[in-house]
Write a protein that holds these residues in place. Structure first.
Motif, short mmCIF file in Angstrom:
data_model
loop_
_atom_site.label_atom_id
_atom_site.label_comp_id
_atom_site.label_asym_id
_atom_site.label_seq_id
_atom_site.Cartn_x
_atom_site.Cartn_y
_atom_site.Cartn_z
N GLU A 18 0.83 -1.21 0.00
CA GLU A 18 0.00 0.00 0.00
C GLU A 18 0.86 1.26 0.00
OE1 GLU A 18 -2.87 -0.19 3.14
OE2 GLU A 18 -3.82 -2.00 2.34
N GLN A 19 1.94 1.25 0.76
CA GLN A 19 2.82 2.41 0.77
C GLN A 19 3.52 2.59 -0.58
OE1 GLN A 19 3.29 5.02 2.88
NE2 GLN A 19 1.44 4.12 3.75
N SER A 186 -11.45 4.60 -7.76
CA SER A 186 -10.69 5.61 -8.49
C SER A 186 -10.88 6.99 -7.87
CB SER A 186 -11.10 5.64 -9.96
OG SER A 186 -12.36 6.24 -10.15
N ARG A 187 -11.94 7.15 -7.07
CA ARG A 187 -12.21 8.43 -6.41
C ARG A 187 -11.51 8.52 -5.05
NH1 ARG A 187 -13.61 8.85 -11.50
NH2 ARG A 187 -15.21 10.43 -11.89
N CYS A 188 -10.55 7.65 -4.80
CA CYS A 188 -9.76 7.71 -3.57
C CYS A 188 -8.47 8.49 -3.78
CB CYS A 188 -9.41 6.30 -3.10
SG CYS A 188 -10.83 5.22 -2.76
N MET A 194 -3.51 13.45 -0.08
CA MET A 194 -3.58 14.30 1.10
C MET A 194 -3.10 13.60 2.37
SD MET A 194 -7.12 16.51 0.64
CE MET A 194 -8.17 15.06 0.59
N ASN A 195 -3.43 12.31 2.50
CA ASN A 195 -3.19 11.62 3.77
C ASN A 195 -2.10 10.55 3.72
OD1 ASN A 195 -5.32 12.95 5.32
ND2 ASN A 195 -6.71 11.90 3.93
N GLY A 196 -1.65 10.19 2.52
CA GLY A 196 -0.53 9.27 2.41
C GLY A 196 -0.80 7.86 2.87
N ASN A 197 -2.05 7.42 2.79
CA ASN A 197 -2.37 6.04 3.16
C ASN A 197 -3.56 5.53 2.36
OD1 ASN A 197 -4.99 6.43 4.65
ND2 ASN A 197 -3.71 7.62 6.05
N ILE A 208 -12.64 13.09 5.44
CA ILE A 208 -11.71 14.09 4.91
C ILE A 208 -11.35 15.12 5.98
CG2 ILE A 208 -11.48 16.04 3.30
CD1 ILE A 208 -11.15 13.45 1.87
N ASN A 209 -12.35 15.52 6.76
CA ASN A 209 -12.13 16.56 7.77
C ASN A 209 -12.04 16.01 9.19
OD1 ASN A 209 -12.37 18.65 5.78
ND2 ASN A 209 -14.58 18.34 5.81
N GLY A 210 -11.90 14.68 9.30
CA GLY A 210 -11.87 14.07 10.62
C GLY A 210 -10.77 13.05 10.76
#
Length: 215
Positions: A18-19, A186-188, A194-197, A208-210
């Motif tokens: 995944e990384q 595909s929408r990930c 943004m979050n690297g995971n 997204i905001n939590g």
């Protein structure tokens, strides 16, 4: 020791894979968006590149496919972009059944990341309507679609705007309604950048905001 290894190794391998995918997506975004920015600086916004809008037609079996004219437009787009991408292999895109599973390749970066599909709408985009098209990349050689013809987690989508490339899935509604529930991985793309995971594959209380990680 053997029992501990049997329990931990699969998890470590999964984390590593995944990384590696995250790294590929981020690298692609950095390289391609930078190249697009230079292309716009030298050629104007994409609506000035002499490209036509994409269109669909049907093959002899009644399947919806990209028109031959559209395939030529994709080649024009990628040919222009190739001037600003170093060390990227290139083959023309083509029609085929199950594009996510085929060798339907546009660009291939050095790490194996591929552009596998494009849709162009340059005639309709402007400062108000920023959608000029989109494209999809595949990060490994596994099938891009599952048995239900939904995108697998190795497919990531990007939006073409007049002055930039943006990832899909940067808003909470898209993330929850398409990515988090697995309807359209595909929408990930936005989440990954943004979050690297890819923790959306393992827990469903993310936002997204939590909360941005399972742990």
């Amino acid at each position: 020791i053997g029992i501990v290894a049997a329990l931990t190794l699969p998890s470590l391998i999964q984390d590593y894979r995944e990384q590696a995918t995250v790294t590929r997506v981020k690298k692609f975004y950095s390289v391609f968006s930078h190249a697009y920015t230079i292309a716009v600086e030298e050629n104007g916004t994409i609506d000035n590149w002499g490209l036509e809008n994409s269109s669909m037609t049907q093959d002899d079996e009644g399947n919806s496919i990209h028109s031959e004219e559209s395939l030529k437009e994709y080649d024009k787009f990628l040919t222009i972009m190739s001037k600003y991408l170093n060390k990227a292999g290139y083959q023309k895109l083509h029609n085929s059944k199950g594009e996510g599973n085929s060798e339907n390749i546009g660009f291939v970066l050095a790490d194996g990341t591929q552009i596998i599909a494009i849709w162009l709408k340059p005639k309709n985009c402007n400062d108000t309507n920023t959608y000029c098209g989109d494209f999809y990349i595949k990060t490994n050689n596994k099938a891009g679609y599952d048995k239900n013809n939904n995108f697998n987690p190795n497919i990531f989508a990007f939006k073409i705007e007049p002055n930039r490339i943006t990832p899909f899935g940067t808003d909470n509604a898209t993330f929850k309604n398409q990515c988090l529930n697995g309807k359209n991985y595909s929408r990930c793309t936005g989440w990954v950048i943004m979050n690297g995971n890819m923790d959306y594959l393992h827990c469903k209380d993310l936002s997204i905001n939590g909360k941005t990680k399972c742990k």
